[in-house]
Design an enzyme around this catalytic site. Structure first.
Site, short mmCIF file in Angstrom:
data_model
loop_
_atom_site.label_atom_id
_atom_site.label_comp_id
_atom_site.label_asym_id
_atom_site.label_seq_id
_atom_site.Cartn_x
_atom_site.Cartn_y
_atom_site.Cartn_z
N HIS A 20 0.85 -1.21 0.00
CA HIS A 20 0.00 0.00 0.00
C HIS A 20 0.88 1.25 0.00
O HIS A 20 0.63 2.20 -0.75
CB HIS A 20 -0.86 0.07 1.27
CG HIS A 20 -1.93 -0.97 1.38
ND1 HIS A 20 -2.12 -1.72 2.51
CD2 HIS A 20 -2.90 -1.38 0.50
CE1 HIS A 20 -3.15 -2.53 2.35
NE2 HIS A 20 -3.64 -2.35 1.13
N LYS A 44 -17.66 -6.81 6.66
CA LYS A 44 -16.48 -7.58 7.07
C LYS A 44 -16.22 -7.29 8.55
O LYS A 44 -16.71 -6.33 9.10
CB LYS A 44 -15.26 -7.13 6.27
CG LYS A 44 -15.22 -7.60 4.83
CD LYS A 44 -13.79 -7.39 4.33
CE LYS A 44 -13.69 -7.12 2.86
NZ LYS A 44 -12.36 -6.67 2.47
N ARG A 93 -1.37 -6.73 -8.55
CA ARG A 93 -0.25 -7.64 -8.29
C ARG A 93 -0.20 -8.74 -9.34
O ARG A 93 0.86 -9.17 -9.74
CB ARG A 93 -0.39 -8.25 -6.89
CG ARG A 93 -0.08 -7.28 -5.77
CD ARG A 93 -0.62 -7.75 -4.45
NE ARG A 93 -2.07 -7.91 -4.53
CZ ARG A 93 -2.87 -8.09 -3.50
NH1 ARG A 93 -2.37 -8.17 -2.28
NH2 ARG A 93 -4.18 -8.21 -3.66
N SER A 131 -2.87 -7.70 2.98
CA SER A 131 -3.26 -7.57 4.39
C SER A 131 -3.76 -8.91 4.91
O SER A 131 -3.50 -9.28 6.06
CB SER A 131 -4.36 -6.52 4.54
OG SER A 131 -3.93 -5.26 4.12
O1 PNS Z 1 -8.74 -3.11 0.17
P1 PNS Z 1 -9.89 -3.68 -0.60
O2 PNS Z 1 -10.73 -4.54 0.31
O3 PNS Z 1 -9.44 -4.41 -1.83
O4 PNS Z 1 -10.79 -2.45 -1.10
C1 PNS Z 1 -12.04 -2.67 -1.71
C2 PNS Z 1 -12.82 -1.35 -1.92
C3 PNS Z 1 -12.87 -0.54 -0.64
C4 PNS Z 1 -12.16 -0.54 -2.99
C5 PNS Z 1 -14.26 -1.74 -2.38
O5 PNS Z 1 -14.78 -2.72 -1.51
C6 PNS Z 1 -15.22 -0.57 -2.44
O6 PNS Z 1 -15.08 0.31 -3.25
N1 PNS Z 1 -16.21 -0.54 -1.51
C7 PNS Z 1 -17.19 0.51 -1.42
C8 PNS Z 1 -18.58 0.05 -1.85
C9 PNS Z 1 -18.81 0.28 -3.34
O7 PNS Z 1 -18.68 1.37 -3.84
N2 PNS Z 1 -19.18 -0.83 -4.05
C10 PNS Z 1 -19.50 -0.80 -5.46
C11 PNS Z 1 -18.30 -0.74 -6.38
S1 PNS Z 1 -17.53 -2.28 -6.66
#
Ligand code: PNS
Length: 166
Positions: A20, A44, A93, A131
């Site tokens: 990150h 989560k 990645r 993570s």
């Molecule tokens: O670190 P992560 O878990 O890969 O991040 C995921 C994240 C936060 C980018 C994703 O879960 C997100 O954008 N969540 C917000 C809800 C949302 O907008 N969902 C619709 C788009 S996929």
């Protein structure tokens, strides 16, 4: 010629990893401002609270000038609109990330026209850092010092001890 836009770097950051951090540093050089947006995970069960995650990102990025550290809940595209940002920054990645990012990028563009997802290739030392793996390894007593900043290793130890004593 448009000026370098504001980019949102969203994620769970549970906890912040060296991967990150690498993306944050590289993103801060590409964009006029980078907003690290930590998801308040409703469904989560994160290991670290939102305040702990915010504090870790703040501590690790204290020397970056054009950065904002924030939290969000709800739709990412709505958060980005509130921040006047049209770019979502994500890291890739490998092929598994690509599939996920391609889907999220397409959904986000359906939800808000004009939003662009910019993916940076993970740097070679961070290709296998996540993570999830960090928590797994630390939980099993393994050494995660190569994957996260030193102070995050300490906080992981403290958090796991705290959990064990409950
Ligand atoms: O670190 P992560 O878990 O890969 O991040 C995921 C994240 C936060 C980018 C994703 O879960 C997100 O954008 N969540 C917000 C809800 C949302 O907008 N969902 C619709 C788009 S996929």
């Amino acid at each position: 010629m448009p000026s370098a836009p504001v980019a949102i770097f969203p994620g769970s950051f549970d906890p912040l990893t060296n991967g990150h951090l690498d993306l944050i540093v590289r993103g801060s050089r590409l964009f006029s401002r980078i907003v690290v947006a930590i998801l308040v995970n409703a469904d989560k069960r994160p290991l670290f609270t939102i305040d702990e995650r915010l504090a870790m990102v703040r501590e690790a990025t204290a020397d970056i000038a054009n950065i904002e550290i924030d939290s969000f809940s709800g739709l990412l595209v709505e958060y980005a609109a509130r921040k006047d940002a049209n770019v979502l920054l994500r890291g890739l990645r490998g092929i598994a990330d690509y599939e996920i990012e391609r889907e999220m990028a397409a959904i986000n563009r359906r939800l808000r026209a004009g939003i662009e997802t910019v993916c940076l290739m993970a740097s070679e030392p961070h290709l296998y850092v996540s993570s999830r793996r960090v928590k797994e390894i630390a939980g099993l007593g393994g050494d995660v010092s190569g994957f996260v900043p030193a102070f995050v290793t300490k906080r992981l130890r403290a958090k796991l001890q705290e959990k064990d004593s409950i």
